[in-house]
Design a protein around this motif. Sequence first.
Motif, PDB file in Angstrom:
ATOM      1  N   VAL A 124       4.075   9.650   9.809  1.00 12.62           N
ATOM      2  CA  VAL A 124       3.362   8.915   8.759  1.00 12.62           C
ATOM      3  C   VAL A 124       2.539   7.822   9.426  1.00 12.62           C
ATOM      4  O   VAL A 124       3.050   7.071  10.252  1.00 12.62           O
ATOM      5  N   PHE A 125       1.268   7.756   9.082  1.00 14.04           N
ATOM      6  CA  PHE A 125       0.458   6.653   9.608  1.00 14.04           C
ATOM      7  C   PHE A 125      -0.651   6.282   8.643  1.00 14.04           C
ATOM      8  O   PHE A 125      -1.073   7.074   7.799  1.00 14.04           O
ATOM      9  N   TRP A 126      -1.082   5.010   8.772  1.00 14.90           N
ATOM     10  CA  TRP A 126      -2.142   4.459   7.932  1.00 14.90           C
ATOM     11  C   TRP A 126      -3.339   4.125   8.813  1.00 14.90           C
ATOM     12  O   TRP A 126      -3.191   3.663   9.949  1.00 14.90           O
ATOM     13  N   GLN A 127      -4.506   4.321   8.251  1.00 13.21           N
ATOM     14  CA  GLN A 127      -5.746   3.973   8.939  1.00 13.21           C
ATOM     15  C   GLN A 127      -6.685   3.244   7.991  1.00 13.21           C
ATOM     16  O   GLN A 127      -6.669   3.474   6.781  1.00 13.21           O
ATOM     17  N   LYS A 128      -7.500   2.368   8.570  1.00 14.37           N
ATOM     18  CA  LYS A 128      -8.597   1.731   7.845  1.00 14.37           C
ATOM     19  C   LYS A 128      -9.845   1.940   8.694  1.00 14.37           C
ATOM     20  O   LYS A 128     -10.034   1.273   9.712  1.00 14.37           O
ATOM     21  N   GLY A 129     -10.659   2.876   8.289  1.00 14.70           N
ATOM     22  CA  GLY A 129     -11.799   3.235   9.121  1.00 14.70           C
ATOM     23  C   GLY A 129     -11.315   3.795  10.439  1.00 14.70           C
ATOM     24  O   GLY A 129     -10.537   4.752  10.487  1.00 14.70           O
ATOM     25  N   LYS A 189      10.398   3.930  -0.184  1.00 16.86           N
ATOM     26  CA  LYS A 189       9.341   3.979  -1.193  1.00 16.86           C
ATOM     27  C   LYS A 189       8.017   4.501  -0.643  1.00 16.86           C
ATOM     28  O   LYS A 189       7.025   4.524  -1.359  1.00 16.86           O
ATOM     29  N   TRP A 190       7.995   4.872   0.641  1.00 18.45           N
ATOM     30  CA  TRP A 190       6.773   5.371   1.271  1.00 18.45           C
ATOM     31  C   TRP A 190       5.634   4.374   1.078  1.00 18.45           C
ATOM     32  O   TRP A 190       4.512   4.718   0.721  1.00 18.45           O
ATOM     33  N   THR A 191       5.944   3.103   1.314  1.00 15.93           N
ATOM     34  CA  THR A 191       4.988   2.025   1.057  1.00 15.93           C
ATOM     35  C   THR A 191       4.825   1.151   2.293  1.00 15.93           C
ATOM     36  O   THR A 191       5.819   0.736   2.901  1.00 15.93           O
ATOM     37  N   LEU A 192       3.587   0.860   2.616  1.00 15.73           N
ATOM     38  CA  LEU A 192       3.279  -0.046   3.725  1.00 15.73           C
ATOM     39  C   LEU A 192       3.173  -1.466   3.208  1.00 15.73           C
ATOM     40  O   LEU A 192       2.520  -1.721   2.187  1.00 15.73           O
ATOM     41  N   GLN A 193       3.805  -2.401   3.897  1.00 14.36           N
ATOM     42  CA  GLN A 193       3.700  -3.815   3.560  1.00 14.36           C
ATOM     43  C   GLN A 193       2.781  -4.487   4.583  1.00 14.36           C
ATOM     44  O   GLN A 193       3.095  -4.511   5.774  1.00 14.36           O
ATOM     45  N   LEU A 194       1.671  -5.015   4.084  1.00 16.61           N
ATOM     46  CA  LEU A 194       0.715  -5.721   4.925  1.00 16.61           C
ATOM     47  C   LEU A 194       0.921  -7.212   4.710  1.00 16.61           C
ATOM     48  O   LEU A 194       0.612  -7.747   3.639  1.00 16.61           O
ATOM     49  N   LEU A 195       1.454  -7.889   5.712  1.00 23.87           N
ATOM     50  CA  LEU A 195       1.816  -9.296   5.580  1.00 23.87           C
ATOM     51  C   LEU A 195       0.601 -10.199   5.718  1.00 23.87           C
ATOM     52  O   LEU A 195      -0.341  -9.894   6.444  1.00 23.87           O
ATOM     53  N   ASN A 196       0.659 -11.334   4.979  1.00 26.27           N
ATOM     54  CA  ASN A 196      -0.382 -12.364   5.083  1.00 26.27           C
ATOM     55  C   ASN A 196      -1.780 -11.764   4.928  1.00 26.27           C
ATOM     56  O   ASN A 196      -2.681 -11.966   5.749  1.00 26.27           O
ATOM     57  N   ALA A 197      -1.958 -11.041   3.840  1.00 23.48           N
ATOM     58  CA  ALA A 197      -3.228 -10.344   3.607  1.00 23.48           C
ATOM     59  C   ALA A 197      -4.368 -11.348   3.439  1.00 23.48           C
ATOM     60  O   ALA A 197      -4.259 -12.320   2.688  1.00 23.48           O
ATOM     61  N   LEU A 228       0.851  -1.187   0.000  1.00 27.12           N
ATOM     62  CA  LEU A 228       0.000   0.000   0.000  1.00 27.12           C
ATOM     63  C   LEU A 228       0.884   1.234   0.000  1.00 27.12           C
ATOM     64  O   LEU A 228       1.534   1.551   1.004  1.00 27.12           O
ATOM     65  N   SER A 229       0.913   1.920  -1.124  1.00 23.87           N
ATOM     66  CA  SER A 229       1.778   3.084  -1.257  1.00 23.87           C
ATOM     67  C   SER A 229       1.062   4.348  -0.805  1.00 23.87           C
ATOM     68  O   SER A 229      -0.159   4.479  -0.938  1.00 23.87           O
ATOM     69  N   CYS A 230       1.844   5.285  -0.274  1.00 24.14           N
ATOM     70  CA  CYS A 230       1.306   6.600   0.087  1.00 24.14           C
ATOM     71  C   CYS A 230       1.209   7.516  -1.134  1.00 24.14           C
ATOM     72  O   CYS A 230       0.576   8.563  -1.064  1.00 24.14           O
ATOM     73  N   TYR A 231       1.885   7.133  -2.235  1.00 31.12           N
ATOM     74  CA  TYR A 231       1.912   7.967  -3.442  1.00 31.12           C
ATOM     75  C   TYR A 231       2.340   9.392  -3.073  1.00 31.12           C
ATOM     76  O   TYR A 231       1.745  10.371  -3.515  1.00 31.12           O
TER      77      TYR A 231
END
Length: 295
Positions: free
Chosen positions: A63-68, A99-107, A46-49
């Motif tokens: 930098v942080f990511w959220q889902k809902g 790369k400003w990219t989040l790696q989500l393991l075992n999706a 999941l890239s931040c672009y």
Amino acid sequence: MTLKETPATYSIMEVFIFFLYAMILLPGTTGTVHEVKSFLNHTAYLSCYFPNSQKNDIKDLIVFWQKGLEVVHEVFYGQEKHDNISPEYKNRTKMDMDKWTLQLLNAGIVDEGLYKCIIQQRVKEIPSIIHQSECLLHIIANYSQPEIAWLHKGELKSNEYLKLCCSSSGGYPEPKQMTWLISHENRTHRLVNHMDISQDAVTKLYNVTTKLNTTVPPNTLTNISCLLHLGEELGSLVSVPLGIEIIQGEEIEQLKIHFFGPLIAVIVLITILLGFAILKNRTISCSNQSVSLAV
């Protein structure tokens, strides 16, 4: 004058961050939603672009990511923080800071959804949002190759309906449709029948089935295949073709006549020849006996 950070200061900062999160979670425009696909149980990227036109150092950013309402990942001034991460994402995320990219393991399928990346920079000691983007994650699981099963009982006769079933299992997302391909005499007919869909309650994977009732023209090789349509981007899966040929009873009788006719003729001819041979031997035997008596 230099101010020292006290426990009270930490408390105020926590309240500030709480209200900041609440503000971010309010609906707003973030521009284009980038669609991302990942295979089941693989790593999703999941890239931040983030163009980073100002050449900011990640050590100067939050930098942080959220889902809902769930916190997926946090990076504070170059250091990954795990204290506020939601339990569903514990030990499953890491950031490629180059790369400003989040790696989500075992999706998994439960990870599908909209993810938001927010980047903040301190301006006069106050965090300010300088970039945010959204990624829509789709999970893909490969279906098994469609298989055709014979439902017809007994021997298939001419003008009798052929009953077949085609099935595929263990896939995701839900397919579009299943199509029967019926080919004979250099012509192919497409038939779309009702598709039965079931979803496993635990794995969330789909199983699909469709049935076919059709007549098969006699004395012609008919090939039947089953096509599973997964969508424009995912393509289709096809079964191994099933070849069927029905020979009518009259032709079987004709075939028997063609085969047994010459055989019977040969047997009759051999019998006649044997009869002549036996008769000839008897005639010679009688002649020899007459000559002996005369002597």
